[in-house]
Motif scaffolding. Structure first.
Motif, PDB file in Angstrom:
ATOM      1  N   SER A 180     -15.365  22.334  20.029  1.00 50.00           N
ATOM      2  CA  SER A 180     -14.226  22.401  21.157  1.00 50.00           C
ATOM      3  C   SER A 180     -13.586  21.380  21.623  1.00 50.00           C
ATOM      4  N   VAL A 181     -12.282  21.502  21.898  1.00 50.16           N
ATOM      5  CA  VAL A 181     -11.251  20.320  22.355  1.00 50.16           C
ATOM      6  C   VAL A 181     -10.520  21.071  23.437  1.00 50.16           C
ATOM      7  N   GLN A 182     -10.209  20.187  24.364  1.00 51.95           N
ATOM      8  CA  GLN A 182      -9.260  20.709  25.149  1.00 51.95           C
ATOM      9  C   GLN A 182      -7.950  20.290  25.203  1.00 51.95           C
ATOM     10  N   ALA A 206     -11.663  15.477  23.539  1.00 46.69           N
ATOM     11  CA  ALA A 206     -13.217  15.863  23.417  1.00 46.69           C
ATOM     12  C   ALA A 206     -14.192  14.872  23.708  1.00 46.69           C
ATOM     13  N   GLY A 207     -14.432  14.919  25.067  1.00 52.10           N
ATOM     14  CA  GLY A 207     -15.460  13.912  25.680  1.00 52.10           C
ATOM     15  C   GLY A 207     -14.623  13.013  25.632  1.00 52.10           C
ATOM     16  N   MET A 208     -14.993  11.434  25.327  1.00 58.36           N
ATOM     17  CA  MET A 208     -14.501  10.412  25.349  1.00 58.36           C
ATOM     18  C   MET A 208     -13.280  10.342  24.124  1.00 58.36           C
ATOM     19  N   LEU A 209     -13.415  11.234  23.061  1.00 52.28           N
ATOM     20  CA  LEU A 209     -12.185  10.926  22.123  1.00 52.28           C
ATOM     21  C   LEU A 209     -10.904  11.652  22.540  1.00 52.28           C
ATOM     22  N   PHE A 221     -11.934  10.177  16.009  1.00 47.90           N
ATOM     23  CA  PHE A 221     -11.425  11.628  16.243  1.00 47.90           C
ATOM     24  C   PHE A 221     -11.005  11.959  14.966  1.00 47.90           C
ATOM     25  N   TRP A 222     -10.197  11.288  13.918  1.00 50.17           N
ATOM     26  CA  TRP A 222      -9.833  11.629  12.605  1.00 50.17           C
ATOM     27  C   TRP A 222     -11.133  12.016  11.659  1.00 50.17           C
ATOM     28  N   GLN A 223     -12.285  11.209  12.108  1.00 51.66           N
ATOM     29  CA  GLN A 223     -13.447  11.634  11.143  1.00 51.66           C
ATOM     30  C   GLN A 223     -14.037  12.837  11.685  1.00 51.66           C
TER      31      GLN A 223
END
Length: 393
Positions: free
Chosen positions: A70-72, A89-92, A111-113
């Motif tokens: 999940s990503v906001q 996404a959290g700290m990312l 984030f890319w990984q």
């Protein structure tokens, strides 16, 4: 008289034969059916589209599922479809910008990984702007969230689409390619929500951009930094790296490297390759350089760039003043390039034109009328090339 009659008979026979050849028989020729005129779009969809495209832009907030996580998302989109925002996404986090129908992201390696499935060597794209891969954010932002794109999709909607209840308000549900749009079923047909790919789990709430100035203030600097943005969808196999015009040259050192496009199978329109090189001596950096060029139809090209840093100049002067052993080497890689530096002024001009139009509309009206993955195979050969034999000054 007989001769004249015979001649007349011959003429009549010839005429009869010609008639058969042209008509295929004694039946009269069939008329081609006229193409039926396309039915005009329902009046409500025209009104909704006009409200969308004449507004000040749309603000989207919601959750996405990217690579199973999940990503906001927080995105602001201009009437023409340019966009700016963030994925969190959290700290990312990842910054997002879209212009001329293309979406770009800038994010760290983690984030890319985590969210760019199918992209080999995510470290190549971390920390710089890059064309968003298919998996991130998972849909084309301008085509799905752009007001003009939505207005175009609505024109194909039925006069009486399915409805649902949204917080006590009767709303139309319009399915289109890539998304489902939810609008109030009564005029002015406000856009309430967007579900990318029609999935309820992915839902954006929509509201108008009430003050467009901050949107353009964020959008323009991001577009200005797109020059040299990478394209993870292009993969190259590098050739042998070589130096030129480096020995005893205090002005700089040029790195040359051939490369061949290996993916995709055909050369996309406007495909470009970029060389990123770094020169060092005994582990100490001497400078970096970049160069780029269009990929020709035969898929192969030679890229070059020149290191002109102060570090190189000082190192070379020291080597010339103090004879001895001064080996140097280079490392380089070739990646796809999505935006040529020379094209950035055109993109900025597009942003400025729309900003002037929107701000003029804001000043002239009381307020807005709108409310609100393919995988990439790894090449068999290494993608980082090094100079095989250290150079000497």
């Amino acid at each position: 008289m007989v001769a004249v009659a015979g001649a007349a008979a011959v003429v009549l026979v010839v005429g009869a034969v010609a008639a058969v050849a042209l008509t295929g028989g004694e039946e009269p020729p069939k008329k081609e059916p006229k193409a039926a005129a396309a039915a005009p779009p329902p009046a409500w969809t025209v009104a909704a589209g006009q409200a969308l495209t004449s507004g000040t832009g749309l603000r989207y907030d919601g959750a996405l599922t990217i690579n199973g996580r999940s990503v906001q998302a927080r995105l602001r989109v201009t009437p023409a479809g340019a966009a700016s925002g963030t994925l969190t996404a959290g700290m990312l986090t990842a910054e997002v910008v879209a212009i001329s129908g293309v979406t770009y992201v800038r994010a760290g390696t983690a984030f890319w990984q985590t969210y760019a499935s199918g992209v080999a060597h995510p470290e190549y794209y971390a920390g710089r702007w890059a064309k968003a891969p298919a998996s991130m954010p998972g849909f084309d932002v301008p085509d799905v969230l752009g007001p003009k794109a939505i207005a175009k999709a609505l024109r194909k909607a039925p006069a009486k689409p399915p409805t649902e209840n949204v917080n006590g308000v009767r709303a139309f549900k319009v399915k289109a390619s890539g998304a489902e749009y939810v609008l109030t079923a009564e005029a002015p047909y406000r856009l309430l929500a967007v579900r990318p790919d029609g999935r309820a789990a992915q839902r954006f709430t929509v509201a108008p951009v009430t003050t467009p100035a901050p949107l353009f203030a964020e959008l323009r600097p991001r577009v200005a930094r797109l020059g040299g943005a990478s394209d993870p969808g292009l993969r190259f196999t590098p050739g042998k790296l070589a130096f030129s015009n480096c020995e005893q040259n205090t002005s700089g050192c040029t790195v040359n490297m051939p490369a061949t496009l290996t993916e995709p199978a055909t050369v996309p329109d406007g495909a470009r390759a970029a060389l990123r090189a770094a020169i060092s001596s005994k582990g100490e950096p001497l400078g970096t350089c970049t160069g780029s060029g269009p990929v020709p139809a035969n898929r192969s090209l030679v890229l070059r760039c020149t290191v002109t840093s102060k570090l190189w100049r000082h190192w070379m002067r020291a080597a010339l003043d103090n004879p001895g052993s001064y080996p140097y080497e280079a490392k380089a890689r070739v990646v796809g390039e999505a935006v040529d530096v020379a094209d950035v002024p055109k993109l900025l001009a597009r942003v400025d034109r729309e900003r002037r139009a929107v701000m003029k509309a804001v000043q002239g009206t009381p307020g807005p009328t709108v409310s609100g993955e393919p995988s990439v195979k790894r090449s068999e050969r290494p993608e980082i090339a090094t100079s095989q034999t250290p150079g000497t000054p």
